[in-house]
Write a protein that holds these residues in place. Sequence first.
Motif, PDB file in Angstrom:
ATOM      1  N   THR A  34     -33.733  15.686  37.593  1.00 26.90           N
ATOM      2  CA  THR A  34     -35.020  15.336  37.000  1.00 26.90           C
ATOM      3  C   THR A  34     -36.108  15.507  38.052  1.00 26.90           C
ATOM      4  OG1 THR A  34     -33.879  13.670  35.668  1.00 26.90           O
ATOM      5  CG2 THR A  34     -36.286  13.535  35.777  1.00 26.90           C
ATOM      6  N   PRO A  35     -37.095  16.377  37.790  1.00 29.21           N
ATOM      7  CA  PRO A  35     -38.188  16.528  38.747  1.00 29.21           C
ATOM      8  C   PRO A  35     -39.022  15.254  38.836  1.00 29.21           C
ATOM      9  CG  PRO A  35     -38.370  18.122  36.947  1.00 29.21           C
ATOM     10  CD  PRO A  35     -37.248  17.212  36.622  1.00 29.21           C
ATOM     11  N   VAL A  36     -39.624  15.047  39.980  1.00 29.05           N
ATOM     12  CA  VAL A  36     -40.458  13.883  40.217  1.00 29.05           C
ATOM     13  C   VAL A  36     -41.855  14.374  40.568  1.00 29.05           C
ATOM     14  CG1 VAL A  36     -40.804  11.877  41.709  1.00 29.05           C
ATOM     15  CG2 VAL A  36     -38.495  12.570  41.053  1.00 29.05           C
ATOM     16  N   GLU A  37     -42.838  13.809  39.889  1.00 25.63           N
ATOM     17  CA  GLU A  37     -44.224  14.178  40.205  1.00 25.63           C
ATOM     18  C   GLU A  37     -44.634  13.500  41.495  1.00 25.63           C
ATOM     19  OE1 GLU A  37     -47.213  14.381  37.210  1.00 25.63           O
ATOM     20  OE2 GLU A  37     -45.683  14.334  35.620  1.00 25.63           O
ATOM     21  N   VAL A  38     -45.382  14.236  42.291  1.00 32.90           N
ATOM     22  CA  VAL A  38     -45.862  13.659  43.573  1.00 32.90           C
ATOM     23  C   VAL A  38     -47.319  13.299  43.485  1.00 32.90           C
ATOM     24  CG1 VAL A  38     -44.187  14.641  45.118  1.00 32.90           C
ATOM     25  CG2 VAL A  38     -46.139  16.009  44.443  1.00 32.90           C
ATOM     26  N   PRO A  98     -30.519  26.744  33.429  1.00 33.66           N
ATOM     27  CA  PRO A  98     -31.539  25.692  33.480  1.00 33.66           C
ATOM     28  C   PRO A  98     -32.800  26.165  34.198  1.00 33.66           C
ATOM     29  CG  PRO A  98     -29.804  25.253  35.058  1.00 33.66           C
ATOM     30  CD  PRO A  98     -29.391  26.484  34.294  1.00 33.66           C
ATOM     31  N   THR A  99     -33.859  25.418  33.999  1.00 33.31           N
ATOM     32  CA  THR A  99     -35.115  25.655  34.691  1.00 33.31           C
ATOM     33  C   THR A  99     -34.959  25.277  36.155  1.00 33.31           C
ATOM     34  OG1 THR A  99     -36.277  25.056  32.669  1.00 33.31           O
ATOM     35  CG2 THR A  99     -37.562  25.034  34.706  1.00 33.31           C
ATOM     36  N   VAL A 100     -35.499  26.073  37.029  1.00 33.22           N
ATOM     37  CA  VAL A 100     -35.468  25.766  38.454  1.00 33.22           C
ATOM     38  C   VAL A 100     -36.413  24.597  38.719  1.00 33.22           C
ATOM     39  CG1 VAL A 100     -36.022  26.672  40.740  1.00 33.22           C
ATOM     40  CG2 VAL A 100     -34.884  28.132  39.057  1.00 33.22           C
ATOM     41  N   VAL A 101     -35.955  23.656  39.519  1.00 33.56           N
ATOM     42  CA  VAL A 101     -36.771  22.491  39.873  1.00 33.56           C
ATOM     43  C   VAL A 101     -37.302  22.714  41.281  1.00 33.56           C
ATOM     44  CG1 VAL A 101     -36.740  20.020  40.335  1.00 33.56           C
ATOM     45  CG2 VAL A 101     -35.504  20.932  38.360  1.00 33.56           C
ATOM     46  N   LEU A 102     -38.610  22.844  41.378  1.00 34.42           N
ATOM     47  CA  LEU A 102     -39.256  23.017  42.674  1.00 34.42           C
ATOM     48  C   LEU A 102     -39.854  21.679  43.095  1.00 34.42           C
ATOM     49  CD1 LEU A 102     -41.072  26.390  41.947  1.00 34.42           C
ATOM     50  CD2 LEU A 102     -38.884  26.044  43.113  1.00 34.42           C
ATOM     51  N   SER A 152     -27.023  26.494  45.901  1.00 32.62           N
ATOM     52  CA  SER A 152     -26.599  27.894  46.062  1.00 32.62           C
ATOM     53  C   SER A 152     -26.968  28.737  44.838  1.00 32.62           C
ATOM     54  CB  SER A 152     -25.094  27.978  46.338  1.00 32.62           C
ATOM     55  OG  SER A 152     -24.335  27.804  45.158  1.00 32.62           O
ATOM     56  N   TYR A 153     -27.079  28.102  43.676  1.00 35.62           N
ATOM     57  CA  TYR A 153     -27.520  28.802  42.463  1.00 35.62           C
ATOM     58  C   TYR A 153     -29.037  28.965  42.422  1.00 35.62           C
ATOM     59  CZ  TYR A 153     -22.855  27.681  40.626  1.00 35.62           C
ATOM     60  OH  TYR A 153     -21.505  27.548  40.431  1.00 35.62           O
ATOM     61  N   GLY A 154     -29.737  28.341  43.358  1.00 33.90           N
ATOM     62  CA  GLY A 154     -31.189  28.419  43.396  1.00 33.90           C
ATOM     63  C   GLY A 154     -31.870  27.500  42.395  1.00 33.90           C
ATOM     64  N   LEU A 155     -31.157  26.459  41.936  1.00 34.11           N
ATOM     65  CA  LEU A 155     -31.721  25.564  40.927  1.00 34.11           C
ATOM     66  C   LEU A 155     -32.660  24.521  41.519  1.00 34.11           C
ATOM     67  CD1 LEU A 155     -28.588  25.075  38.680  1.00 34.11           C
ATOM     68  CD2 LEU A 155     -30.464  26.711  38.430  1.00 34.11           C
TER      69      LEU A 155
END
Length: 120
Positions: free
Chosen positions: A116-120, A49-53, A85-88
């Motif tokens: 689900t990423p959240v926009e700030v 999966p895509t990493v969520v920052l 731990s997977y860096g996701l």
Amino acid sequence: MLSGFTIFLPFPIPVNNLFNNTKRGRVISPRYKAWREEADALYLTQRRPTVVLGPYKFLLEVQRPDKRRRDISNLIKSVEDQLISYGLMEDDSSAVEVCARWVDEDLGGMSRITITPVEV
């Protein structure tokens, strides 16, 4: 648009079974160690999966394995820590919403996790 992911891991270990207290302090329990190894093997079979920052919403869905009473909130920690731990995700402190629910559909003994990423 921000992109999240859905991933499957084994049915989670309850938080009260993650560590054992010993004379040397807290150590990872054999059950949790085995679960992490199983989770690692399952993770490797899935599309990365895509990493969520940054901030995110966490949804854990699990099917009841039997008729015993269980506290679903105790299942969140092992899963969230494993994904980190997977860096996701950067850190579980970035979660702005955490939800866990029982589902009736057959997940084959797995748990379905949606980030689900959240926009700030």
